[in-house]
Design a protein around this motif. Structure first.
Motif, PDB file in Angstrom:
ATOM      1  N   GLU A 104     -44.593 -45.816  80.772  1.00  0.00           N
ATOM      2  CA  GLU A 104     -45.398 -45.346  81.894  1.00  0.00           C
ATOM      3  C   GLU A 104     -45.801 -43.887  81.701  1.00  0.00           C
ATOM      4  OE1 GLU A 104     -42.643 -46.225  85.030  1.00  0.00           O
ATOM      5  OE2 GLU A 104     -41.617 -44.304  84.842  1.00  0.00           O
ATOM      6  N   GLU A 105     -46.820 -43.492  82.460  1.00  0.00           N
ATOM      7  CA  GLU A 105     -47.245 -42.083  82.453  1.00  0.00           C
ATOM      8  C   GLU A 105     -46.334 -41.328  83.390  1.00  0.00           C
ATOM      9  OE1 GLU A 105     -51.374 -41.425  83.456  1.00  0.00           O
ATOM     10  OE2 GLU A 105     -51.623 -40.617  81.434  1.00  0.00           O
ATOM     11  N   THR A 124     -47.028 -39.793  78.188  1.00  0.00           N
ATOM     12  CA  THR A 124     -46.650 -41.206  78.266  1.00  0.00           C
ATOM     13  C   THR A 124     -45.299 -41.373  77.616  1.00  0.00           C
ATOM     14  OG1 THR A 124     -48.962 -41.767  78.024  1.00  0.00           O
ATOM     15  CG2 THR A 124     -47.382 -43.565  77.757  1.00  0.00           C
ATOM     16  N   LEU A 148     -48.253 -33.831  81.745  1.00  0.00           N
ATOM     17  CA  LEU A 148     -48.330 -35.278  81.956  1.00  0.00           C
ATOM     18  C   LEU A 148     -48.336 -35.973  80.596  1.00  0.00           C
ATOM     19  CD1 LEU A 148     -48.746 -37.521  84.148  1.00  0.00           C
ATOM     20  CD2 LEU A 148     -51.208 -37.273  83.761  1.00  0.00           C
TER      21      LEU A 148
END
Ligand code: ME8
Length: 656
Positions: free
Chosen positions: A155-156, A120, A118
């Protein structure tokens, strides 16, 4: 038996199928048919790509749910392929459960292996392409493809560690020189791989996009459409333990156009490697069809609707044109004029003429009476045999490289050689002299047609089936049958004319229609051995015909009108108007010269039954003696129309 697996891209369902989609699918179909002809075990896959922003936006615009929208448009692709006679073995949709299950299984596997993280990301995003662009790729702040402004998005997201495979991928591409072909696209990818490879964002937050496959390890995200779509190539084979996967994945070949080179040549091999699957064997990349010199696109409004063209000109003619016109790998221009040009010259004239001449000659010459002995073969027959025998391995080599245009060029060399053979041997004269060589010539022609009926099957399947049927073969074609000299004596042959009727080009026909609207009703009158041998005007005008006055019944009865079958036709050298026809009157053959070259190609006439004035004084036109003239109808400035019969009569029958 070797296995062969070929895929097309799965097409987005936001647009109707057009020429570009049709080209890829047609060449894939020809390839699949060629491999089946060889006896290979073939799996040919196509389908539709149904998730992502693009589809979701198009559905919203159409006022329906994405699923309903996808169902409808995916159906349009399936229907198009059905009507074009495409022989795909499977059709995959990315909204099917069999696909989504595999995408989620692969994502889970990569997540468990730490291949996904995950992170950014901020970047310039194009909604049309559904991807971020790097600073280097942006052209004046715009998307290099759509030329529209990009949107900055931060966005992530989940990322696939693609960068770590860069070294491996370069080595793999270098070690497998034919992995990406033609070479120009391989070079393009190696060039691209000189810069550092970024990790790939493989998710989209659900608050921005709902229409996608949920990530199995985070329900707030759906899968990026490209990551989802590429997996179709293995989900359709029932990865991981399907029998199809075991048989076909080791020989996988993809077929795409240059627009989607990067996802296929970079993302996909890295995804496969990370998931522990072998890389596909070949990525075959073709160029772009341009229309009117520019890129074909829906927004420019010049999208050529594939079905409309195939409907107008026939599936075979359409297939032939696109495969013959485009050099695989390079861009090509599509024009209807070029299609009509090739249809008339190569299909109607070269091939149609040959088939009609050869079958007519064989039937009229008493059939395929015997297989000639070796010592009866002259130089021309040996040349034909050797070209006929080598055409199969040569076409096979071309097809192995996706060189459709070369394969067709090669087959047409044989077609032209055969037309030349008919001109040279003049079988109608051999028949007249009852020369024993007639059997040799007719057998050579019959055997050649049989070969053509097989090698042409992948390219123009319906016409090839007609050729085989004219030689009594209605079964499945097979290269195994392409052994020279195995056509049995006595094989029943049927005449086959009009395989590809000529098409008038639209401009000429519009001009003609305008001209005929200005005129009165046409009058039928003899032509050919006319008073105008220079070809200035080979027939009197309607006005002149009226001025000839009345004739008595007796006078008319003096004309000996007969049904004549055209056995051969050729242009009279140096004349624009005259054709030299060899016709049969049943008991005899004659040469008749007719001033109809402006309206008929020689190929149009062979095999036709026409009416001639048989008792006319012979005349010599441009050095050719004409014994009779054929009846032709015309209006004063319009097209000529040769009179034919509306019911069959034998050559020589009287016309009263
Ligand atoms: O890209 N000339 O789908 P797509 C030649 N869903 N071929 C053309 C063409 C043209 N002008 N225009 C389109 C997608 N094509 C993705 C693919 S695959 C896992 C996902 C053909 O509907 C050509 O095959 O935009 C091209 O690669 C493809 O259509 C793109 O179809």
């Amino acid at each position: 038996m070797s296995a062969f697996y070929l895929t097309t891209p799965i097409y987005y369902v936001n647009a109707a199928p057009h020429l570009g989609h049709a080209y890829t699918t047609i060449v894939a179909d020809a390839m699949a048919r060629w491999r089946r002809l060889r006896g290979d075990r073939v799996w040919f896959l196509t389908g539709t790509d149904e998730h992502g922003d693009k589809i979701s936006q198009a559905a919203a615009k159409a006022g329906v749910t994405p699923q309903a929208f996808a169902d409808r448009n995916s159906g349009a692709f399936r229907e198009t392929w059905r009507r074009l006679g495409i022989t795909n073995d499977d059709f995959i949709r990315t909204t099917e459960a069999r696909h989504t299950a595999v995408v989620q299984a692969i994502l889970q596997r990569l997540w468990d292996a730490g291949e996904i993280y995950l992170g950014t990301y901020g970047g310039h995003y194009c909604f049309g392409c559904e991807r971020f662009y790097t600073e280097k790729e942006i052209v004046g702040g715009n998307c290099p493809d759509h030329r529209t402004p990009l949107t900055w998005i931060e966005e992530e997201n989940y990322f696939f560690r693609m960068s770590k495979y860069q070294g491996w991928l370069i080595e793999h591409v270098e070690r497998h020189p034919d992995m990406i072909r033609p070479e120009r696209y391989r070079n393009e990818i190696l060039g691209f791989l000189r810069d550092p490879l970024q990790d790939l964002s493989i998710s989209r937050p659900r608050r921005r996009l709902e229409w996608g496959i949920p990530l199995p390890f985070d329900d707030h995200y759906v899968t990026y459409v490209w990551f989802d779509a590429l997996i179709n190539y293995v989900s359709a084979l029932d990865w991981p333990d399907g029998e199809k996967f075991r048989t076909f994945w080791p020989v996988a070949q993809h077929l795409i156009a240059k627009d989607i080179l990067k996802p296929h040549a970079i993302y996909w091999p890295c995804m496969l490697k990370a998931a522990g699957l072998d890389v596909y064997r070949h990525l075959n990349v073709h160029g772009y069809w341009n229309v009117g010199g520019g890129k074909m696109s829906k927004s420019i409004g010049n999208v050529v609707e594939a079905l409309a063209l195939a409907d107008t000109y026939g599936n075979d003619a359409f297939r032939y044109f696109v495969m013959r016109e485009m050099t695989f790998g390079l861009d090509a221009d599509f024009t209807e004029e070029a299609l009509v040009g090739r249809l008339n010259a190569e299909l109607a004239n070269d091939l149609g003429n040959l088939v009609s001449r050869a079958t007519t000659l064989i039937v009229n010459g008493g059939g395929l009476r015997r297989v000639p002995a070796e010592d009866e073969l002259g130089e021309p027959e040996r040349t034909i045999r050797s070209r006929g025998t080598t055409v199969v391995p040569d076409v096979d080599a071309d097809m192995a490289e996706f060189a459709f245009q070369r394969a067709l060029g090669r087959i047409w060399e044989l077609v032209r050689l055969l037309n030349g053979y008919v001109d040279l041997t003049k079988p109608w004269e051999l028949a007249k002299r009852q020369d024993r060589r007639l059997d040799v010539t007719l057998y050579t022609l019959g055997e050649s047609l049989r070969f053509l009926g097989v090698v042409l099957a992948p390219f123009i399947p319906a016409a090839a089936a007609k050729i085989r049927a004219a030689l009594g073969d209605t079964g499945q074609p097979s290269l195994g049958a392409a052994t020279w000299g195995t056509l049995p004596a006595g094989t029943p042959v049927q005449k086959l004319s009009g395989l590809f009727p000529r098409v008038e080009d639209a401009k000429t026909s519009a001009r003609r229609e305008a001209a005929s609207a200005r005129r009165s009703a046409p009058a039928a009158h003899p032509t050919g051995a006319s008073a105008h041998p220079t070809g200035a005007s080979a027939h009197p005008t309607g006005h002149e015909a009226e001025a000839t006055g009345r004739v008595s019944k007796d006078e008319f009865a003096r004309l000996d009108l007969r049904v004549a079958e055209v056995l051969a036709a050729e242009a009279v050298p140096k004349s624009r108007k005259l054709l030299r026809l060899t016709v049969s009157l049943g008991t005899e053959q004659r040469t008749v010269v007719a001033g109809i070259a402006g309206d008929y190609a020689p190929a149009d006439l062979v095999g036709k039954k026409v009416v001639i004035v048989a008792n006319l004084e012979p005349v010599t036109l441009m050095g050719v003696e004409s014994r009779g003239m054929i009846l032709v109808g015309s209006a004063s400035e319009g097209r000529l129309a040769v009179l034919t019969l509306d019911r069959d009569l034998p050559p020589g029958a009287r016309v009263t």
